[in-house]
Motif scaffolding. Sequence first.
Motif, PDB file in Angstrom:
ATOM      1  N   GLN A   6       0.827  -1.213   0.000  1.00  0.00           N
ATOM      2  CA  GLN A   6       0.000   0.000   0.000  1.00  0.00           C
ATOM      3  C   GLN A   6       0.860   1.261   0.000  1.00  0.00           C
ATOM      4  OE1 GLN A   6      -2.479  -0.506   3.432  1.00  0.00           O
ATOM      5  NE2 GLN A   6      -3.930  -1.851   2.375  1.00  0.00           N
ATOM      6  N   ASP A   7       1.916   1.271   0.806  1.00  0.00           N
ATOM      7  CA  ASP A   7       2.801   2.446   0.867  1.00  0.00           C
ATOM      8  C   ASP A   7       3.516   2.670  -0.461  1.00  0.00           C
ATOM      9  OD1 ASP A   7       2.032   2.831   3.470  1.00  0.00           O
ATOM     10  OD2 ASP A   7       3.860   1.964   4.337  1.00  0.00           O
ATOM     11  N   LEU A   8       4.024   1.598  -1.063  1.00  0.00           N
ATOM     12  CA  LEU A   8       4.700   1.730  -2.352  1.00  0.00           C
ATOM     13  C   LEU A   8       3.726   2.156  -3.445  1.00  0.00           C
ATOM     14  CD1 LEU A   8       7.036  -1.389  -2.315  1.00  0.00           C
ATOM     15  CD2 LEU A   8       7.719   1.008  -2.154  1.00  0.00           C
ATOM     16  N   PHE A   9       2.504   1.615  -3.410  1.00  0.00           N
ATOM     17  CA  PHE A   9       1.493   1.959  -4.409  1.00  0.00           C
ATOM     18  C   PHE A   9       1.174   3.446  -4.349  1.00  0.00           C
ATOM     19  CE2 PHE A   9      -2.765   2.290  -6.182  1.00  0.00           C
ATOM     20  CZ  PHE A   9      -2.663   1.499  -7.318  1.00  0.00           C
ATOM     21  N   ARG A  10       0.986   3.959  -3.133  1.00  0.00           N
ATOM     22  CA  ARG A  10       0.671   5.384  -2.972  1.00  0.00           C
ATOM     23  C   ARG A  10       1.836   6.272  -3.391  1.00  0.00           C
ATOM     24  NH1 ARG A  10      -1.281   4.088   2.605  1.00  0.00           N
ATOM     25  NH2 ARG A  10      -3.394   3.365   2.284  1.00  0.00           N
ATOM     26  N   SER A  11       3.023   5.925  -2.940  1.00  0.00           N
ATOM     27  CA  SER A  11       4.172   6.791  -3.234  1.00  0.00           C
ATOM     28  C   SER A  11       4.576   6.761  -4.703  1.00  0.00           C
ATOM     29  CB  SER A  11       5.368   6.412  -2.359  1.00  0.00           C
ATOM     30  OG  SER A  11       5.853   5.133  -2.719  1.00  0.00           O
ATOM     31  N   SER A  12       4.281   5.659  -5.399  1.00  0.00           N
ATOM     32  CA  SER A  12       4.648   5.567  -6.814  1.00  0.00           C
ATOM     33  C   SER A  12       3.500   5.966  -7.729  1.00  0.00           C
ATOM     34  CB  SER A  12       5.095   4.143  -7.145  1.00  0.00           C
ATOM     35  OG  SER A  12       4.010   3.247  -7.045  1.00  0.00           O
ATOM     36  N   ARG A  13       2.424   6.425  -7.153  1.00  0.00           N
ATOM     37  CA  ARG A  13       1.235   6.844  -7.903  1.00  0.00           C
ATOM     38  C   ARG A  13       0.684   5.704  -8.776  1.00  0.00           C
ATOM     39  NH1 ARG A  13       3.774  12.629  -9.419  1.00  0.00           N
ATOM     40  NH2 ARG A  13       3.613  13.484  -7.347  1.00  0.00           N
ATOM     41  N   GLY A  14       0.585   4.535  -8.168  1.00  0.00           N
ATOM     42  CA  GLY A  14      -0.036   3.395  -8.843  1.00  0.00           C
ATOM     43  C   GLY A  14       0.916   2.544  -9.655  1.00  0.00           C
ATOM     44  N   ARG A  15       2.212   2.827  -9.582  1.00  0.00           N
ATOM     45  CA  ARG A  15       3.171   2.051 -10.378  1.00  0.00           C
ATOM     46  C   ARG A  15       3.809   0.950  -9.539  1.00  0.00           C
ATOM     47  NH1 ARG A  15       6.280   6.000 -14.370  1.00  0.00           N
ATOM     48  NH2 ARG A  15       6.593   4.008 -15.383  1.00  0.00           N
ATOM     49  N   CYS A  16       2.978   0.221  -8.812  1.00  0.00           N
ATOM     50  CA  CYS A  16       3.429  -0.892  -7.988  1.00  0.00           C
ATOM     51  C   CYS A  16       2.457  -2.042  -8.184  1.00  0.00           C
ATOM     52  CB  CYS A  16       3.480  -0.478  -6.522  1.00  0.00           C
ATOM     53  SG  CYS A  16       4.049  -1.792  -5.422  1.00  0.00           S
ATOM     54  N   VAL A  17       2.980  -3.212  -8.456  1.00  0.00           N
ATOM     55  CA  VAL A  17       2.135  -4.394  -8.630  1.00  0.00           C
ATOM     56  C   VAL A  17       2.654  -5.515  -7.752  1.00  0.00           C
ATOM     57  CG1 VAL A  17       1.462  -3.842 -10.995  1.00  0.00           C
ATOM     58  CG2 VAL A  17       3.459  -5.252 -10.598  1.00  0.00           C
ATOM     59  N   LYS A  18       1.756  -6.399  -7.378  1.00  0.00           N
ATOM     60  CA  LYS A  18       2.173  -7.624  -6.712  1.00  0.00           C
ATOM     61  C   LYS A  18       1.637  -8.782  -7.543  1.00  0.00           C
ATOM     62  CE  LYS A  18      -1.555  -7.286  -3.321  1.00  0.00           C
ATOM     63  NZ  LYS A  18      -1.882  -7.296  -1.897  1.00  0.00           N
ATOM     64  N   ASN A  19       2.447  -9.806  -7.650  1.00  0.00           N
ATOM     65  CA  ASN A  19       2.057 -10.968  -8.425  1.00  0.00           C
ATOM     66  C   ASN A  19       2.625 -12.213  -7.766  1.00  0.00           C
ATOM     67  OD1 ASN A  19       4.754 -10.594  -9.038  1.00  0.00           O
ATOM     68  ND2 ASN A  19       4.526 -11.075 -11.191  1.00  0.00           N
ATOM     69  N   TYR A  20       2.192 -13.377  -8.253  1.00  0.00           N
ATOM     70  CA  TYR A  20       2.713 -14.644  -7.774  1.00  0.00           C
ATOM     71  C   TYR A  20       3.796 -15.107  -8.727  1.00  0.00           C
ATOM     72  CZ  TYR A  20      -1.181 -14.897  -4.543  1.00  0.00           C
ATOM     73  OH  TYR A  20      -2.059 -14.637  -3.539  1.00  0.00           O
ATOM     74  N   SER A  21       4.894 -15.581  -8.176  1.00  0.00           N
ATOM     75  CA  SER A  21       5.981 -16.093  -8.995  1.00  0.00           C
ATOM     76  C   SER A  21       5.514 -17.353  -9.713  1.00  0.00           C
ATOM     77  CB  SER A  21       7.184 -16.415  -8.108  1.00  0.00           C
ATOM     78  OG  SER A  21       8.191 -17.044  -8.863  1.00  0.00           O
ATOM     79  N   THR A  22       5.825 -17.459 -10.984  1.00  0.00           N
ATOM     80  CA  THR A  22       5.436 -18.642 -11.753  1.00  0.00           C
ATOM     81  C   THR A  22       6.499 -19.718 -11.692  1.00  0.00           C
ATOM     82  OG1 THR A  22       6.395 -17.673 -13.739  1.00  0.00           O
ATOM     83  CG2 THR A  22       4.027 -17.312 -13.357  1.00  0.00           C
ATOM     84  N   ASN A  23       7.626 -19.438 -11.028  1.00  0.00           N
ATOM     85  CA  ASN A  23       8.725 -20.377 -10.969  1.00  0.00           C
ATOM     86  C   ASN A  23       9.296 -20.428  -9.545  1.00  0.00           C
ATOM     87  OD1 ASN A  23      10.561 -22.232 -11.811  1.00  0.00           O
ATOM     88  ND2 ASN A  23      11.973 -20.734 -12.672  1.00  0.00           N
ATOM     89  N   PRO A  24       8.531 -20.995  -8.579  1.00  0.00           N
ATOM     90  CA  PRO A  24       9.031 -21.027  -7.204  1.00  0.00           C
ATOM     91  C   PRO A  24      10.215 -21.991  -7.085  1.00  0.00           C
ATOM     92  CG  PRO A  24       6.949 -22.171  -7.355  1.00  0.00           C
ATOM     93  CD  PRO A  24       7.201 -21.550  -8.697  1.00  0.00           C
ATOM     94  N   PRO A  25      11.085 -21.747  -6.127  1.00  0.00           N
ATOM     95  CA  PRO A  25      12.264 -22.603  -5.954  1.00  0.00           C
ATOM     96  C   PRO A  25      11.899 -23.997  -5.464  1.00  0.00           C
ATOM     97  CG  PRO A  25      12.109 -21.037  -4.189  1.00  0.00           C
ATOM     98  CD  PRO A  25      11.030 -20.686  -5.146  1.00  0.00           C
ATOM     99  N   VAL A  26      12.764 -24.952  -5.759  1.00  0.00           N
ATOM    100  CA  VAL A  26      12.514 -26.345  -5.414  1.00  0.00           C
ATOM    101  C   VAL A  26      12.436 -26.568  -3.912  1.00  0.00           C
ATOM    102  CG1 VAL A  26      13.474 -28.675  -5.595  1.00  0.00           C
ATOM    103  CG2 VAL A  26      13.581 -27.134  -7.541  1.00  0.00           C
TER     104      VAL A  26
END
Length: 74
Positions: free
Chosen positions: A50-70
């Motif tokens: 939330q803090d990064l999203f606000r400070s970057s004016r919406g240029r912050c995303v969160k996603n799930y890694s498609t390649n998690p470590p073994v």
Amino acid sequence: MINVSTNEYRLSMVKVTKHHIFFNFYVNGSLANTDGYLCLPVEDFHRLFQDLFRSSRGRCVKNYSTNPPVEFYT
């Protein structure tokens, strides 16, 4: 007029547990945590987003890694 560029952030979640989130942190497309995954309690992770999203004016995303470590599967 001064052109102020805004950083872009990406929080790529590798593993989500009941109490913690392991993730990679990218700034402007470059991995910021080169020594390993970051780990935060769930509440702190969401607050960071939330803090990064606000400070970057919406240029912050969160996603799930498609390649998690073994090691997370053992």
